[in-house]
Structures are given as structure tokens and as C-alpha cells.
Enzyme design. Structure first.
Site, PDB file in Angstrom:
ATOM      1  CG  ASP A  71      -0.241   0.229   2.518  1.00 35.19           C
ATOM      2  OD1 ASP A  71       0.665  -0.560   2.828  1.00 35.19           O
ATOM      3  OD2 ASP A  71      -0.580   1.194   3.232  1.00 35.19           O
TER       4      ASP A  71
ATOM      5  CD  GLU B 295       3.930   1.452   7.088  1.00 35.24           C
ATOM      6  OE1 GLU B 295       4.554   1.936   8.054  1.00 35.24           O
ATOM      7  OE2 GLU B 295       3.724   2.097   6.034  1.00 35.24           O
TER       8      GLU B 295
END
Length: 454
Positions: free
Chosen positions: A92, A156
Site C-alpha cells: 500500500d 501500513e
């Protein structure tokens, strides 16, 4: 780096690495469905899973974590009795911010001035490619000498804790002798660096209300309590005149005694405008690695274009507080919340919502794994000795893993040197750093296996 099979193999793999990173960067994998469709993250997760399967990893799985994101797991068994190493990255990415400010499209890998530009090239899709390169080089040169677990996180950057909670519920899944977190970077390009500390963080949203609805500023302005003005005053209370963080009850005078960051280098790296001073006191290292730091990262208010002459009834802001080792993120959250609730002017109504948190982390850089990494970095970066530095960012998973596996050694490396401009527009990665760090990781795995076999 010639004359050694590992560096030569990785050099030959760099065109493939660029092609793969191009494919992975193309996914708009911001883990916030309000910004980009969830299908973008799902596509990136499937791509990572397919890459692991292609490398022969077993038990490849898409893990549905409690925050709604997916992490990708795979396992590569090593020789009998070999230690286990966990390799971490995340797919991500941060939102691209102002896409018009990007010189090239943020989700199209573009080569320019010897660097590869695109969101996630350094943080942290490039970190996953680094892991792949290291494994491929070892397989081509006699095999991977350790058992390898790979975990690639899907949220994250949001700090919502999906993988942390999943790991706590499945404590055997990520167990390893050593953990390599591929999400930090070198102090400077060409200077091999491991990260010894990470600041933790807490993320809060504060809502401030003063009126039932907006009012005409000519008719009511001057007496009606303006929520936006109240918010500006409240946020200003989080900093002293010199810019130092001033959260009530939170100490902010720690000293950093490791690698220092010369002020002129920092000004150049941060691209501070001429004549504009740095904020805070103490050394730069004190300020960015050793002390708490508050940042207002967003405000909901009327834009300048289309603004009307109105007294605002409500305002909202998002606040990030970085928390260094020696502080507890839970306590810092309580202090920041109390500050916001207690400092609002004019009796304005305030509500505070916590949306993310992670504890700070300190590594044991005297452990055997660090010796193995130092030896590897001498080969990957001829003439350079491994350095250790702090990092102002947060990786909440580190503390979760340290708590679950207290005997495991945790190393933090990666591709995010200052020129990478992670989290900013025009993020990029140096292909030379990707190549060198992949060499370092491959040689580390070999050195570490040898040290455990003695």
C-alpha cells in the site's frame, strides 16, 4: 561490485526488476476506499501473491486482516536445521497528494535523471522487489541457505493495525529467528545504513463546533464565535514560538547521541526555502529522531476558491504526533487528547477521535544479525562501513513482532534515502540503491546462515 556472483547476478536482473516495479506501481493501492477503489489494493495483493508463487514459495495466501486490508504471505523452506528469516514489505502507498505537481504521472514508473519516479517506488513496493532480487540471486548461486517467510502488508500507511492484530491472533505464522523490515533506508544514497530507532505515532481527528450553522460575517462577525478561528488558535497551542512541540505534560527535550545530521545537509534534503529557518531547538537529530513532533496534516475548511463571507460554525483537523523511543504511544495519545479538549477557546465544543497508533521501536544493533549485515554491506558498498541512524517515521508492526518473538533479531533496511522524497510528490528510487541493497540482503542471508551453522 564485479567479480562476485551475487552482485553480477543482481545486475543482470535489474531490467526485469524495472519491468516488475512498473507493473506494481501502476496499482493505485492507497488503503483508503474514500481515495481510490478497494479493487486497486486487491489487484496489488494478487500481483504480489503471483510473484511469490512464481518464485516457488509455498503456502502463499491472501490474509484478510481485521482492518479490512489484505496481507500476502509465503514460505520458502531452506535446508534442514537452517534458521528462519522473515522478510517484510508493504504494497500500500500514500496518496499522491497534488497530482498536478508531479512531473510525471504518480502511478506510471518513469525514468528521469537516473532515477525511477512513481508512488511506491521507494516506499515500499521497491522494498518487495528488493526481496525478490535477493532470493533470485541466491537461487541462481546454489540456493537460498535459510528458510524464508515473506509478509507484504496492505495497510501500513494507514496505521490501522490490520496485520498487527492478525499476527497477534496467529502467533506462529510470522515466527522467525531474524526479521528484516525492508521499509526504511540509507541515511544518504551510497552510505549503507541500518535504522536503530523508529518513532511511534498517534493520529487524531479533532472536531470543533461553535454555532448551529454558518452566519453572515458582516452581520454577526466580531461577536459570533468563529469555529475556524478557534481551530487555528487550538492548533497553534501545539507549538511554541520557535516551532517546538508543546503538548501539555509531554516532555520534548531528549538528546540523540548517535549519527548526526548536519543542518545544511538537512536543509538541502528537505528543500527548505532560502531565508526560512528550521523549527525547534537542539540538533537536527534531536528534533527528528529523539523528540516528539506534532504535525497538522489536514484541515477541513472552506477553500479559497468559492469562499463566502461567512463565520464558520464547525471545523475539523487531523493531527499526527510522532513518539520517540522512551515514550509510550498510549500515554502520548492521552496527553494530546487532553490538550485538545482543554485548550479550545471560547468554550467551543470539542470532540477527539483516534484513528491510528503505533509504539516506537529500538533495535539491538549489537546482535549477531547486525554483524552479518555489516559484512554484507561492505561488499555491496565497497569502501563504506555500515552506519546506524534513527528514523522519524513509524512502523507499528515492529513492536508487535518484538513482543511476539522476543528472541528474534530485527533489522531495518530499505530504499528511502532523502532524494526518494517518500510521502511527497515526485517520489523516486535510485536503481543503484535498489541493486546495492538487494546485494546486501542476499549476502546477509548467506552470512547469517553461515553464522548459525558454526
Amino acid at each position: 561490485m564485479t567479480g562476485h556472483p551475487i552482485p553480477e547476478t543482481i545486475a543482470s536482473l535489474m531490467p526485469r526488476a524495472k519491468a516488475e516495479l512498473t507493473e506494481l506501481v501502476a496499482f493505485q493501492s492507497v488503503a483508503d476506499p474514500a481515495v481510490y477503489p478497494k479493487s486497486e489494493c486487491e489487484g496489488a495483493a494478487e500481483w504480489v501473491a503471483a510473484a511469490l508463487r512464481a518464485e516457488g514459495l509455498q503456502d502463499v495466501a491472501l490474509l484478510d486482516t481485521p482492518d479490512g486490508s489484505r496481507s500476502v504471505y509465503g514460505f520458502l523452506p531452506g535446508p534442514e536445521g537452517a534458521p528462519t528469516v522473515l522478510l517484510y514489505a508493504h504494497y500500500d502507498v500514500q496518496p499522491p497528494l497534488d497530482e498536478a505537481a508531479w512531473i510525471s504521472p504518480p502511478f506510471e514508473l518513469t525514468e528521469r535523471d537516473g532515477r525511477w519516479f512513481g508512488r511506491g517506488t521507494a516506499d515500499c513496493k521497491g522494498g518487495f522487489i528488493m526481496h525478490l532480487l535477493a532470493l533470485r540471486a541466491l537461487k541462481a548461486d546454489g540456493g537460498v541457505p535459510v528458510s524464508v517467510k515473506v509478509i507484504v502488508e496492505g495497510s501500513e500507511e494507514q496505521g490501522t493495525g490490520g496485520l498487527e492484530r492478525y499476527a497477534e491472533a496467529h502467533p506462529g505464522l510470522l515466527a522467525a529467528d531474524t526479521i528484516v523490515i525492508g521499509d526504511t533506508g540509507n541515511f544518504r544514497a551510497g552510505l549503507p545504513t541500518v535504522t536503530s530507532t523508529l518513532r511511534g505515532m498517534t493520529m487524531l481527528r479533532v472536531q470543533l463546533d461553535t454555532l448551529e450553522g454558518n452566519l453572515h460575517s458582516g452581520q454577526f462577525g466580531g461577536a459570533a464565535p468563529d469555529a475556524l478561528a478557534a481551530m487555528i488558535q487550538l492548533l497553534a497551542s501545539l507549538r511554541a514560538e520557535d516551532g517546538s512541540t508543546t503538548v501539555d505534560g509531554l516532555t520534548a527535550d531528549e538528546k540523540w547521541d548517535g549519527l548526526q545530521y548536519p543542518e545544511e545537509e538537512f536543509r538541502a534534503d528537505a528543500k527548505v526555502l532560502d531565508g526560512v529557518g528550521l523549527i525547534g531547538t537542539g540538533t537536527v537529530a534531536d528534533r527528528i529522531w529523539g523528540r516528539p513532533a506534532v504535525t497538522v496534516i489536514g484541515i477541513d475548511c472552506p477553500p479559497v476558491v468559492g469562499a463566502t463571507p461567512s463565520v464558520q460554525a464547525s471545523a475539523r483537523a487531523q493531527i499526527s504526533l510522532r513518539v520517540p523511543p522512551g515514550h509510550d504511544a498510549d500515554e502520548a495519545t492521552k496527553l494530546l487528547t487532553a490538550h485538545l479538549l482543554g485548550r479550545a477557546p471560547w468554550g467551543a465544543r470539542v470532540s477527539v477521535e483516534q484513528i491510528g497508533q503505533g509504539q516506537p521501536f529500538r533495535a539491538d544493533i549489537a546482535s549477531p544479525a547486525y554483524t552479518a549485515m555489516a559484512d554484507a554491506m561492505r561488499v555491496a558498498y565497497p569502501g563504506q562501513e555500515m552506519q546506524s541512524s534513527g528514523m522519524g517515521g513509524s512502523i507499528p508492526l515492529c513492536n508487535t513482532l518484538a513482543g511476539l518473538y522476543p528472541e528474534a533479531e530485527i533489522l531495518l533496511i530499505g530504499l528511502s534515502e532523502p532524494e526518494a522524497q517518500i510521502h511527497a510528490v515526485n517520489e523516486s528510487v535510485s536503481p543503484e540503491e535498489l541493486e546495492r541493497m538487494s546485494v546486501a540482503e542476499a549476502l546477509f542471508l548467506r552470512n547469517y546462515a553461515a553464522s548459525k551453522a558454526v
